[in-house]
Write an enzyme that holds these catalytic residues in place. Structure first.
Site, PDB file in Angstrom:
ATOM      1  N   GLU A  21      -7.184  -1.417   4.909  1.00  0.00           N
ATOM      2  CA  GLU A  21      -7.274  -1.410   3.482  1.00  0.00           C
ATOM      3  C   GLU A  21      -6.399  -2.852   3.099  1.00  0.00           C
ATOM      4  O   GLU A  21      -6.603  -3.392   2.077  1.00  0.00           O
ATOM      5  CB  GLU A  21      -6.791  -0.396   2.990  1.00  0.00           C
ATOM      6  N   ARG A  72      -2.172  19.027   0.627  1.00  0.00           N
ATOM      7  CA  ARG A  72      -3.247  19.294  -0.711  1.00  0.00           C
ATOM      8  C   ARG A  72      -4.436  20.220   0.068  1.00  0.00           C
ATOM      9  O   ARG A  72      -4.737  20.189   1.262  1.00  0.00           O
ATOM     10  CB  ARG A  72      -3.667  18.136  -1.219  1.00  0.00           C
ATOM     11  N   ASN A  78       0.772  -1.257   0.063  1.00  0.00           N
ATOM     12  CA  ASN A  78       0.001  -0.023   0.106  1.00  0.00           C
ATOM     13  C   ASN A  78       0.817   1.217  -0.045  1.00  0.00           C
ATOM     14  O   ASN A  78       1.343   1.616   0.900  1.00  0.00           O
ATOM     15  CB  ASN A  78      -0.719  -0.261   1.233  1.00  0.00           C
ATOM     16  N   HIS A 137      -9.892   6.758  -1.816  1.00  0.00           N
ATOM     17  CA  HIS A 137     -10.095   5.957  -0.400  1.00  0.00           C
ATOM     18  C   HIS A 137     -11.037   4.953  -0.513  1.00  0.00           C
ATOM     19  O   HIS A 137     -11.759   4.548   0.413  1.00  0.00           O
ATOM     20  CB  HIS A 137     -10.011   6.843   0.650  1.00  0.00           C
ATOM     21  N   ARG A 153      -2.608  -1.554  -3.668  1.00  0.00           N
ATOM     22  CA  ARG A 153      -3.354  -0.213  -3.611  1.00  0.00           C
ATOM     23  C   ARG A 153      -2.967   0.424  -5.014  1.00  0.00           C
ATOM     24  O   ARG A 153      -1.819   0.769  -4.934  1.00  0.00           O
ATOM     25  CB  ARG A 153      -3.435   0.181  -2.656  1.00  0.00           C
TER      26      ARG A 153
END
Length: 402
Positions: A386, A245, A8, A184, A95
């Site tokens: 995840e 961001r 990931n 996500h 991912r």
């Protein structure tokens, strides 16, 4: 046993986990944080499920990029005798942040899939390049194993047209596949299912707001088990305030910087992807650092206030989209670990029936309800996983579960 290596790659982090997906148990784990910064943190852990004593190694090296991170992790894993080849890993799951218009489900990685992921780098410049490097480095260092790509955008592919459509010229949008994709998604899907399990209610009967808050941050509105809105858009720039961001901003600002202030498109891309958010407002891209300064430093205090204000706007907006809300769930690094943020984000919702149990919010770990018994809306903290979701996807794609 079915054993899968999960990779990931985040914008500034790299997580690896070797799972026995048949029993959903971790055999080994690694985390590299602050990639690209002067001082990184690298940890590799062997669990006692390998038949050897549990052991952990931690270093604080300078990690230049994701390639160096993965190479060093594999070196330490070899020293701890948990190298993927030692543990009989059968597949590698990755991912991948942006799946574009074509990738809605997990897929076996082929040269054609690699090329398509590379083309999508324009839409996720902080992420897809790192994801693709992870695939290529792992393929070189661990030859002969199948690779599966699991896309962050997949869960949001079925957003209703009113939610995913941008109000621009329809022919331009159609030509370039310009729409809200959302990100996500693996986390939002996993956490929404775990929220239902914790509450003991069917996933398909719940209206949920899920807040994935980390270096990257996103919110989702989930109606009866189906995503109906999300904060990130065509790229991971839109929505909540993040580590580097900005989230939402007036697109006229970009035009102004290029046309009137002489900045190049590349300069603006760097500004918005790497020099904005918490970093731009306070000089601290890591939320842990921000919290150490928030009450003494005006810039840090303002950055925190902007984060909370944006969270409240999205929670309120998604409440209006859903009509009724059964659960609000916080997840990911910041969402799971910062009690102050959770309390402040929901502090204005008392008249809507949201009541936080201060002790439950401040204390405890793992999956838990942090609202009072009398709260009309359940508020939860649910750690995301995840890696487990990606491991399950590998089983499905490759038929490893038998």
């Amino acid at each position: 046993m079915t054993r899968v290596l999960i990779i990931n790659s985040g914008s500034s982090s790299l997580k690896l986990q070797i799972l026995d997906t048949a029993v959903e148990e971790e055999l080994a784990w690694a985390l590299v944080e602050r990639i690209g910064e002067p001082s990184g943190i690298l940890t590799v852990r062997r669990t006692d499920l390998t038949g050897m004593p549990a052991e952990e190694r931690t270093e604080k090296p300078t990690i230049e990029d994701h390639t160096a991170a993965l190479a060093r992790v594999l070196e330490l894993a070899d020293e701890l005798e948990v190298h993927p080849t030692d543990l009989g890993v059968e597949a590698i799951g990755h991912r991948v942040v942006h799946g574009g218009p074509d990738f809605h489900e997990p897929v076996l990685v082929t040269p054609e899939v690699e090329a398509d992921i590379e083309e999508l780098e324009l839409l996720a410049p902080l992420h897809n390049p790192a994801n693709l490097r992870g695939i290529r480095v792992a393929r070189d260092l661990l030859p002969g194993l199948p690779h599966v790509a699991v896309f962050d955008t997949g869960f949001f592919h079925t957003l209703p047209a009113a939610a995913h459509t941008y109000a621009i010229d329809r022919e331009t949008a159609k030509r370039w596949d310009l729409r809200r994709y959302g990100f996500h998604g693996t986390s939002h899907e996993f956490v929404s299912h775990r929220t239902a399990a914790v509450l003991g209610r069917p996933h398909g009967e719940l209206n949920q707001i899920v807040l994935h808050l980390g270096n990257g941050a996103s919110a989702s509105a989930i109606e009866a088990g189906r995503a109906v809105d999300t904060s990130m858009g065509l790229t991971p720039l839109e929505g909540l305030v993040m580590g580097t961001r900005p989230g939402d901003l007036d697109p006229g600002l970009i035009i102004h910087l290029i046309r009137d202030r002489g900045m190049s498109p590349e300069d603006v891309s760097t500004l918005l992807n790497r020099q904005s958010g918490l970093e731009g407002l306070s000089g601290a891209r890591d939320f842990r650092e921000l919290l150490t300064r928030v009450d003494e430093d005006d810039d840090a205090g303002l950055a925190y206030d902007v984060v909370i204000h944006r969270l409240r706007r999205y929670i309120g907006g998604y409440w209006a989209v859903l009509g009724t809300v059964d659960a609000i769930t916080f997840t990911a690094g910041v969402g799971e670990n910062v009690a102050r943020l959770r309390a402040d984000a929901l502090s204005t919702l008392g008249s809507w029936g949201v009541e936080i149990d201060a002790d439950a919010n401040e204390n405890g770990s793992g999956e838990r309800v942090i609202s009072t018994p009398g709260s009309k809306v359940a508020v939860l903290v649910v750690p995301t996983d995840e890696e487990l979701a990606i491991g399950r996807a590998c089983d499905d794609v490759l038929g490893l579960g038998g």
